[in-house]
Motif scaffolding. Sequence first.
Motif, PDB file in Angstrom:
ATOM      1  N   GLN A 188       0.837  -1.195   0.000  1.00  0.00           N
ATOM      2  CA  GLN A 188       0.000   0.000   0.000  1.00  0.00           C
ATOM      3  C   GLN A 188       0.876   1.251   0.000  1.00  0.00           C
ATOM      4  O   GLN A 188       1.053   1.922   1.008  1.00  0.00           O
ATOM      5  CB  GLN A 188      -0.936  -0.008   1.218  1.00  0.00           C
ATOM      6  CG  GLN A 188      -1.908  -1.166   1.251  1.00  0.00           C
ATOM      7  CD  GLN A 188      -2.798  -1.221   0.018  1.00  0.00           C
ATOM      8  OE1 GLN A 188      -3.326  -0.204  -0.421  1.00  0.00           O
ATOM      9  NE2 GLN A 188      -2.979  -2.416  -0.530  1.00  0.00           N
ATOM     10  N   VAL A 189       1.453   1.532  -1.162  1.00  0.00           N
ATOM     11  CA  VAL A 189       2.316   2.703  -1.280  1.00  0.00           C
ATOM     12  C   VAL A 189       2.169   3.262  -2.696  1.00  0.00           C
ATOM     13  O   VAL A 189       2.060   2.511  -3.666  1.00  0.00           O
ATOM     14  CB  VAL A 189       3.791   2.339  -0.984  1.00  0.00           C
ATOM     15  CG1 VAL A 189       4.296   1.280  -1.945  1.00  0.00           C
ATOM     16  CG2 VAL A 189       4.695   3.573  -1.038  1.00  0.00           C
ATOM     17  N   ALA A 190       2.113   4.577  -2.800  1.00  0.00           N
ATOM     18  CA  ALA A 190       2.025   5.229  -4.107  1.00  0.00           C
ATOM     19  C   ALA A 190       3.418   5.329  -4.728  1.00  0.00           C
ATOM     20  O   ALA A 190       4.436   5.277  -4.023  1.00  0.00           O
ATOM     21  CB  ALA A 190       1.411   6.619  -3.968  1.00  0.00           C
ATOM     22  N   TYR A 191       3.455   5.492  -6.035  1.00  0.00           N
ATOM     23  CA  TYR A 191       4.729   5.528  -6.759  1.00  0.00           C
ATOM     24  C   TYR A 191       5.664   6.615  -6.222  1.00  0.00           C
ATOM     25  O   TYR A 191       6.847   6.346  -5.964  1.00  0.00           O
ATOM     26  CB  TYR A 191       4.479   5.746  -8.253  1.00  0.00           C
ATOM     27  CG  TYR A 191       5.760   5.920  -9.038  1.00  0.00           C
ATOM     28  CD1 TYR A 191       6.603   4.843  -9.279  1.00  0.00           C
ATOM     29  CD2 TYR A 191       6.139   7.170  -9.520  1.00  0.00           C
ATOM     30  CE1 TYR A 191       7.799   4.999  -9.978  1.00  0.00           C
ATOM     31  CE2 TYR A 191       7.320   7.336 -10.223  1.00  0.00           C
ATOM     32  CZ  TYR A 191       8.148   6.252 -10.443  1.00  0.00           C
ATOM     33  OH  TYR A 191       9.329   6.424 -11.131  1.00  0.00           O
ATOM     34  N   GLU A 192       5.157   7.826  -6.045  1.00  0.00           N
ATOM     35  CA  GLU A 192       6.027   8.918  -5.598  1.00  0.00           C
ATOM     36  C   GLU A 192       6.593   8.663  -4.200  1.00  0.00           C
ATOM     37  O   GLU A 192       7.731   9.019  -3.918  1.00  0.00           O
ATOM     38  CB  GLU A 192       5.282  10.247  -5.638  1.00  0.00           C
ATOM     39  CG  GLU A 192       5.105  10.804  -7.035  1.00  0.00           C
ATOM     40  CD  GLU A 192       4.583  12.218  -7.025  1.00  0.00           C
ATOM     41  OE1 GLU A 192       5.379  13.155  -6.890  1.00  0.00           O
ATOM     42  OE2 GLU A 192       3.346  12.389  -7.158  1.00  0.00           O
ATOM     43  N   GLN A 193       5.806   8.057  -3.334  1.00  0.00           N
ATOM     44  CA  GLN A 193       6.330   7.752  -1.999  1.00  0.00           C
ATOM     45  C   GLN A 193       7.415   6.690  -2.083  1.00  0.00           C
ATOM     46  O   GLN A 193       8.422   6.773  -1.382  1.00  0.00           O
ATOM     47  CB  GLN A 193       5.217   7.286  -1.065  1.00  0.00           C
ATOM     48  CG  GLN A 193       5.721   7.074   0.369  1.00  0.00           C
ATOM     49  CD  GLN A 193       4.643   6.589   1.321  1.00  0.00           C
ATOM     50  OE1 GLN A 193       3.540   6.235   0.902  1.00  0.00           O
ATOM     51  NE2 GLN A 193       4.955   6.557   2.602  1.00  0.00           N
ATOM     52  N   LEU A 194       7.233   5.710  -2.955  1.00  0.00           N
ATOM     53  CA  LEU A 194       8.238   4.660  -3.101  1.00  0.00           C
ATOM     54  C   LEU A 194       9.572   5.236  -3.545  1.00  0.00           C
ATOM     55  O   LEU A 194      10.613   4.941  -2.948  1.00  0.00           O
ATOM     56  CB  LEU A 194       7.761   3.610  -4.107  1.00  0.00           C
ATOM     57  CG  LEU A 194       8.776   2.516  -4.464  1.00  0.00           C
ATOM     58  CD1 LEU A 194       9.188   1.725  -3.232  1.00  0.00           C
ATOM     59  CD2 LEU A 194       8.224   1.597  -5.544  1.00  0.00           C
ATOM     60  N   ILE A 195       9.568   6.066  -4.583  1.00  0.00           N
ATOM     61  CA  ILE A 195      10.857   6.579  -5.071  1.00  0.00           C
ATOM     62  C   ILE A 195      11.437   7.628  -4.126  1.00  0.00           C
ATOM     63  O   ILE A 195      12.654   7.797  -4.060  1.00  0.00           O
ATOM     64  CB  ILE A 195      10.750   7.118  -6.508  1.00  0.00           C
ATOM     65  CG1 ILE A 195       9.822   8.326  -6.608  1.00  0.00           C
ATOM     66  CG2 ILE A 195      10.306   6.015  -7.459  1.00  0.00           C
ATOM     67  CD1 ILE A 195       9.824   8.983  -7.990  1.00  0.00           C
ATOM     68  N   GLU A 196      10.564   8.322  -3.374  1.00  0.00           N
ATOM     69  CA  GLU A 196      11.081   9.240  -2.356  1.00  0.00           C
ATOM     70  C   GLU A 196      11.883   8.465  -1.315  1.00  0.00           C
ATOM     71  O   GLU A 196      12.969   8.880  -0.909  1.00  0.00           O
ATOM     72  CB  GLU A 196       9.945   9.986  -1.674  1.00  0.00           C
ATOM     73  CG  GLU A 196      10.420  10.866  -0.520  1.00  0.00           C
ATOM     74  CD  GLU A 196       9.295  11.406   0.343  1.00  0.00           C
ATOM     75  OE1 GLU A 196       9.588  11.860   1.467  1.00  0.00           O
ATOM     76  OE2 GLU A 196       8.126  11.353  -0.094  1.00  0.00           O
ATOM     77  N   TYR A 197      11.339   7.331  -0.885  1.00  0.00           N
ATOM     78  CA  TYR A 197      11.991   6.553   0.157  1.00  0.00           C
ATOM     79  C   TYR A 197      13.221   5.824  -0.372  1.00  0.00           C
ATOM     80  O   TYR A 197      14.305   5.923   0.200  1.00  0.00           O
ATOM     81  CB  TYR A 197      11.000   5.561   0.768  1.00  0.00           C
ATOM     82  CG  TYR A 197      10.162   6.132   1.893  1.00  0.00           C
ATOM     83  CD1 TYR A 197       9.413   7.298   1.690  1.00  0.00           C
ATOM     84  CD2 TYR A 197      10.093   5.524   3.131  1.00  0.00           C
ATOM     85  CE1 TYR A 197       8.642   7.838   2.699  1.00  0.00           C
ATOM     86  CE2 TYR A 197       9.314   6.055   4.162  1.00  0.00           C
ATOM     87  CZ  TYR A 197       8.600   7.201   3.940  1.00  0.00           C
ATOM     88  OH  TYR A 197       7.836   7.730   4.949  1.00  0.00           O
ATOM     89  N   LYS A 198      13.065   5.085  -1.462  1.00  0.00           N
ATOM     90  CA  LYS A 198      14.148   4.187  -1.871  1.00  0.00           C
ATOM     91  C   LYS A 198      15.332   4.923  -2.494  1.00  0.00           C
ATOM     92  O   LYS A 198      16.461   4.447  -2.413  1.00  0.00           O
ATOM     93  CB  LYS A 198      13.626   3.109  -2.827  1.00  0.00           C
ATOM     94  CG  LYS A 198      13.610   3.441  -4.303  1.00  0.00           C
ATOM     95  CD  LYS A 198      13.482   2.171  -5.123  1.00  0.00           C
ATOM     96  CE  LYS A 198      13.782   2.408  -6.588  1.00  0.00           C
ATOM     97  NZ  LYS A 198      13.859   1.180  -7.372  1.00  0.00           N
ATOM     98  N   THR A 199      15.098   6.103  -3.089  1.00  0.00           N
ATOM     99  CA  THR A 199      16.183   6.814  -3.783  1.00  0.00           C
ATOM    100  C   THR A 199      16.392   8.228  -3.272  1.00  0.00           C
ATOM    101  O   THR A 199      17.507   8.617  -2.929  1.00  0.00           O
ATOM    102  CB  THR A 199      15.891   6.858  -5.300  1.00  0.00           C
ATOM    103  OG1 THR A 199      15.782   5.531  -5.797  1.00  0.00           O
ATOM    104  CG2 THR A 199      16.992   7.598  -6.045  1.00  0.00           C
ATOM    105  N   ALA A 200      15.321   9.018  -3.219  1.00  0.00           N
ATOM    106  CA  ALA A 200      15.472  10.438  -2.919  1.00  0.00           C
ATOM    107  C   ALA A 200      15.950  10.699  -1.498  1.00  0.00           C
ATOM    108  O   ALA A 200      16.575  11.725  -1.231  1.00  0.00           O
ATOM    109  CB  ALA A 200      14.147  11.157  -3.165  1.00  0.00           C
ATOM    110  N   SER A 201      15.686   9.768  -0.580  1.00  0.00           N
ATOM    111  CA  SER A 201      16.077   9.979   0.819  1.00  0.00           C
ATOM    112  C   SER A 201      17.587  10.153   0.960  1.00  0.00           C
ATOM    113  O   SER A 201      18.050  11.010   1.723  1.00  0.00           O
ATOM    114  CB  SER A 201      15.606   8.802   1.678  1.00  0.00           C
ATOM    115  OG  SER A 201      16.126   7.581   1.187  1.00  0.00           O
ATOM    116  N   VAL A 202      18.361   9.366   0.223  1.00  0.00           N
ATOM    117  CA  VAL A 202      19.824   9.461   0.323  1.00  0.00           C
ATOM    118  C   VAL A 202      20.316  10.759  -0.313  1.00  0.00           C
ATOM    119  O   VAL A 202      21.249  11.405   0.186  1.00  0.00           O
ATOM    120  CB  VAL A 202      20.505   8.240  -0.319  1.00  0.00           C
ATOM    121  CG1 VAL A 202      22.016   8.332  -0.169  1.00  0.00           C
ATOM    122  CG2 VAL A 202      20.002   6.950   0.316  1.00  0.00           C
TER     123      VAL A 202
END
Length: 292
Positions: free
Chosen positions: A157-171
């Motif tokens: 239960q995760v939207a696309y933008e949240q997924l890429i924010e967490y997995k890539t943009a966070s670093v």
Amino acid sequence: MRKASLTDEYLALRETLAKYSAEMIKRYFPEVYEEASYAIQGGKLIRGSLSLLIARILSSDIEKVLPIAFSIELMHAASLIHDDIADESESRRGRQSFWKKYGLKDAVTFPHIIIPVAITLVAEAGVEAVIESMLQWRKAALGQLWDTRILEGKQVQVAYEQLIEYKTASVFEASCSLPLIALGKRDLISAGKTYGKSLGMLYQVLDDYADIANNNVDSGSSRLLLMQVKEREGIKRYVKELVSKYFTEIRDASIKLHPSLMDFAVMSMEKFASEAGESVQHILQEVEEKIL
């Protein structure tokens, strides 16, 4: 700063970080020097070099930020070891992945040798820097968990933008916020976080679109993008909207930080697009004409 000189500056900073990293690996990992060198060296040093570039542009003092830049590369290296295990990837950076070369048991343990050193180095900038780095580390780990589950066909239960924010943009966000904390430029931290996050989002959405365009959907994020927008023309339109959104956020953050950082974002994305193919280049060109 002109784009040509900005490129030269970035490459020089990357070389500085590479030399510094080699020295620090000898200092902090004498018992496992070969394994640490294999895990940490060989990458493009994008995230750590970005930290140094921010330091150079905003203060000209990179000495305080070198430990931060190295720690970010340590965290990234540790995450890649576990990512390759989860994805069962046998290669990384044109050679065997860590687990394939040294075995699964060593690969499970080795990031736990790397991370304490990274935290120790971040701690030189104070408690705030440690908290920020752990917040972004947690997000990156959650993002990888979601990404792996999506690849396995599990419901997430995760939207696309949240997924890429967490997995890539966070670093990327950490790469921009931590040097500002180290330099004591607290008034710029919010803009730095926005810049780093948006740059990471921009990179990942273009990378996912390149995978889809090349019929090589091998990540959870590219698969989620396909699931979220089922028609290919719809995907192109959606990606263009996201790229426009992130470029606008980068532009606005750069105004608060330094105009050269907008030039760096454009330079970085153009280089990536030239390697990713015509489909990505076309989208980037269209958005650049509109935003710039």
